[in-house]
Write a protein that holds these residues in place. Structure first.
Motif, PDB file in Angstrom:
ATOM      1  N   GLU A 192      64.546  30.074  -6.489  1.00  0.00           N
ATOM      2  CA  GLU A 192      64.936  29.878  -7.876  1.00  0.00           C
ATOM      3  C   GLU A 192      66.097  28.895  -7.981  1.00  0.00           C
ATOM      4  O   GLU A 192      66.136  28.059  -8.886  1.00  0.00           O
ATOM      5  CB  GLU A 192      65.313  31.210  -8.511  1.00  0.00           C
ATOM      6  N   GLU A 193      67.040  28.977  -7.051  1.00  0.00           N
ATOM      7  CA  GLU A 193      68.166  28.046  -7.056  1.00  0.00           C
ATOM      8  C   GLU A 193      67.683  26.605  -6.927  1.00  0.00           C
ATOM      9  O   GLU A 193      68.228  25.696  -7.552  1.00  0.00           O
ATOM     10  CB  GLU A 193      69.124  28.381  -5.919  1.00  0.00           C
ATOM     11  N   TYR A 195      64.916  25.352  -7.998  1.00  0.00           N
ATOM     12  CA  TYR A 195      64.350  24.897  -9.270  1.00  0.00           C
ATOM     13  C   TYR A 195      65.448  24.621 -10.299  1.00  0.00           C
ATOM     14  O   TYR A 195      65.361  23.668 -11.080  1.00  0.00           O
ATOM     15  CB  TYR A 195      63.352  25.926  -9.816  1.00  0.00           C
ATOM     16  N   LEU A 196      66.483  25.456 -10.310  1.00  0.00           N
ATOM     17  CA  LEU A 196      67.593  25.229 -11.224  1.00  0.00           C
ATOM     18  C   LEU A 196      68.292  23.914 -10.893  1.00  0.00           C
ATOM     19  O   LEU A 196      68.715  23.172 -11.794  1.00  0.00           O
ATOM     20  CB  LEU A 196      68.578  26.400 -11.140  1.00  0.00           C
ATOM     21  N   ALA A 199      66.024  21.091 -12.093  1.00  0.00           N
ATOM     22  CA  ALA A 199      66.041  20.981 -13.550  1.00  0.00           C
ATOM     23  C   ALA A 199      67.317  20.296 -14.039  1.00  0.00           C
ATOM     24  O   ALA A 199      67.344  19.703 -15.123  1.00  0.00           O
ATOM     25  CB  ALA A 199      65.921  22.367 -14.184  1.00  0.00           C
ATOM     26  N   ALA A 200      68.371  20.367 -13.223  1.00  0.00           N
ATOM     27  CA  ALA A 200      69.640  19.739 -13.601  1.00  0.00           C
ATOM     28  C   ALA A 200      69.657  18.245 -13.293  1.00  0.00           C
ATOM     29  O   ALA A 200      70.202  17.454 -14.070  1.00  0.00           O
ATOM     30  CB  ALA A 200      70.800  20.436 -12.872  1.00  0.00           C
ATOM     31  N   ARG A 313      62.160  18.507 -17.983  1.00  0.00           N
ATOM     32  CA  ARG A 313      62.956  19.729 -17.860  1.00  0.00           C
ATOM     33  C   ARG A 313      62.096  20.955 -18.174  1.00  0.00           C
ATOM     34  O   ARG A 313      62.141  21.963 -17.451  1.00  0.00           O
ATOM     35  CB  ARG A 313      64.151  19.673 -18.812  1.00  0.00           C
ATOM     36  N   GLU A 317      61.185  23.993 -15.566  1.00  0.00           N
ATOM     37  CA  GLU A 317      61.513  25.361 -15.966  1.00  0.00           C
ATOM     38  C   GLU A 317      60.264  26.234 -16.005  1.00  0.00           C
ATOM     39  O   GLU A 317      60.292  27.406 -15.606  1.00  0.00           O
ATOM     40  CB  GLU A 317      62.195  25.351 -17.334  1.00  0.00           C
ATOM     41  N   ARG A 320      59.326  27.099 -12.524  1.00  0.00           N
ATOM     42  CA  ARG A 320      60.245  28.101 -11.975  1.00  0.00           C
ATOM     43  C   ARG A 320      59.858  29.499 -12.440  1.00  0.00           C
ATOM     44  O   ARG A 320      59.759  30.423 -11.623  1.00  0.00           O
ATOM     45  CB  ARG A 320      61.679  27.790 -12.410  1.00  0.00           C
ATOM     46  N   ARG A 321      59.614  29.640 -13.716  1.00  0.00           N
ATOM     47  CA  ARG A 321      59.264  30.965 -14.243  1.00  0.00           C
ATOM     48  C   ARG A 321      57.953  31.471 -13.653  1.00  0.00           C
ATOM     49  O   ARG A 321      57.802  32.671 -13.402  1.00  0.00           O
ATOM     50  CB  ARG A 321      59.162  30.914 -15.766  1.00  0.00           C
TER      51      ARG A 321
END
Length: 332
Positions: A192-193, A195-196, A199-200, A313, A317, A320-321
């Motif tokens: 998950e990290e 993907y975050l 996304a940034a 983005r 996201e 990721r979900r």
């Protein structure tokens, strides 16, 4: 694409007319030659050529330039030449002495041949070590001697794999013969990290003042993603789908003109490659991802970079979900 119709009437004795195009008869007889055993490098290059052929959706009669393939794969022309001749024996490619190599059938008709090269891993030892590390069966620091005993392999074979992992950012050589595993995507939290993080930085790349899309590369990406949407996702294996996805994201990151964004995206792709391969095998391939890619590319082509960044983005996201809940990919 309709199946090619071969017409021998009206053609010279050494030619066949295929879909209105004259092709050497040797293309039709190439599969009669006995395939030879390939080295691991030649096998990898053959797999890469098949991936490019299918990703580019080549048609019967399209030319395969050795120099271009070598540059795209990142190798010399020698293994490319061997791989192409091997594909001749499999009936995928034909060779003309004066003109080079050409497709003996369309890319959409080589699924069975491609599956032969993707069913078995290119380097089983690589996957074994990576899987054991993901399952936390290997400590942070390992020695070559211990790994040689555990996997019953020679030092040369082990070092070849360790060097590959080092290139991909998994390992770092220590003083002597020790190797240190670097932080990996080895848990749902780390996944998950990743993907975050993406996304940034990836949408930021599109909004960078130095962003500039290469038109030739843009059209090539659109063509390859459209192939997936049009049914390629039904026949492409997990490796091909992941590499097509990586190419999309890494190319857009490169267009940012920011070397750090481009390097970061490339490194993240390397770190998540094994996890994505394992997860892709457990889920049904979808064309939705490619449709989202096409929408992003269309926005870039239309110079609407704010929309492209927002779509990218949302795309990351959404992925990721959908993926972070698949915890089974980290089970032994």
């Amino acid at each position: 694409m309709a199946k090619s119709q071969i017409d021998y009437s009206g053609a010279p004795p050494y030619l066949a007319v295929v879909d209105g195009r004259e092709l050497p008869l040797r293309a039709m007889a190439s599969s009669e030659q006995a395939p030879v055993a390939l080295t691991p490098l030649q096998t990898r290059v053959t797999r890469e050529i098949l991936t490019l052929v299918r990703r580019d959706d080549l048609a019967l009669g399209d030319r395969l330039a050795e120099s271009v393939l070598a540059e795209r794969i990142g190798t010399s022309r020698t293994p490319v030449n061997v791989a192409l001749h091997h594909l001749v024996t499999l009936g995928v490619v034909y060779y003309d002495t004066n003109r080079g190599f050409f497709m003996a059938k369309s890319a959409r008709e080589v699924t069975d041949v491609a599956s032969q090269f993707f069913d078995e891993p290119e380097e089983p030892l690589y996957l074994k070590i990576a899987a054991d590390r993901l399952a936390r069966r290997l400590p942070d620091v390992v020695s070559e001697a211990d790994l040689m005993r555990q996997y019953e392999v020679s030092r040369s074979a082990l070092r070849r794999v360790l060097s590959l992992m080092q290139e991909e950012g998994w390992l770092e050589r220590q003083v002597g013969h020790g190797w240190q595993f670097m932080p990996m995507i080895d848990s749902v939290e780390a996944y998950e990290e990743s993907y975050l993080f993406r996304a940034a930085i990836e949408p930021t790349g599109i909004l960078s003042p130095t962003f500039s899309a290469n038109r030739v590369e843009l059209e090539a990406l659109k063509r390859r993603q459209q192939f997936i949407v049009d049914g390629g996702y039904l026949t492409m294996n997990s490796i091909e789908l992941f590499e097509a996805n990586s190419e999309f994201h890494e190319t857009i990151a490169k267009w940012s003109g920011n070397r750090f964004i481009a390097q970061s995206v490339r490194r993240m792709d390397r770190l998540r490659r094994l996890v994505e391969y394992r997860q892709a095998k457990a889920r049904k391939p979808r064309q939705g991802q490619a449709l989202e890619h096409l929408a992003i590319l269309e926005a870039i082509a239309g110079q609407d970079l704010l929309k492209a960044a927002a779509l990218l983005r949302d795309h990351i996201e959404g992925a990721r979900r959908a993926k972070v809940h698949a915890q089974e990919v980290f089970e032994a």
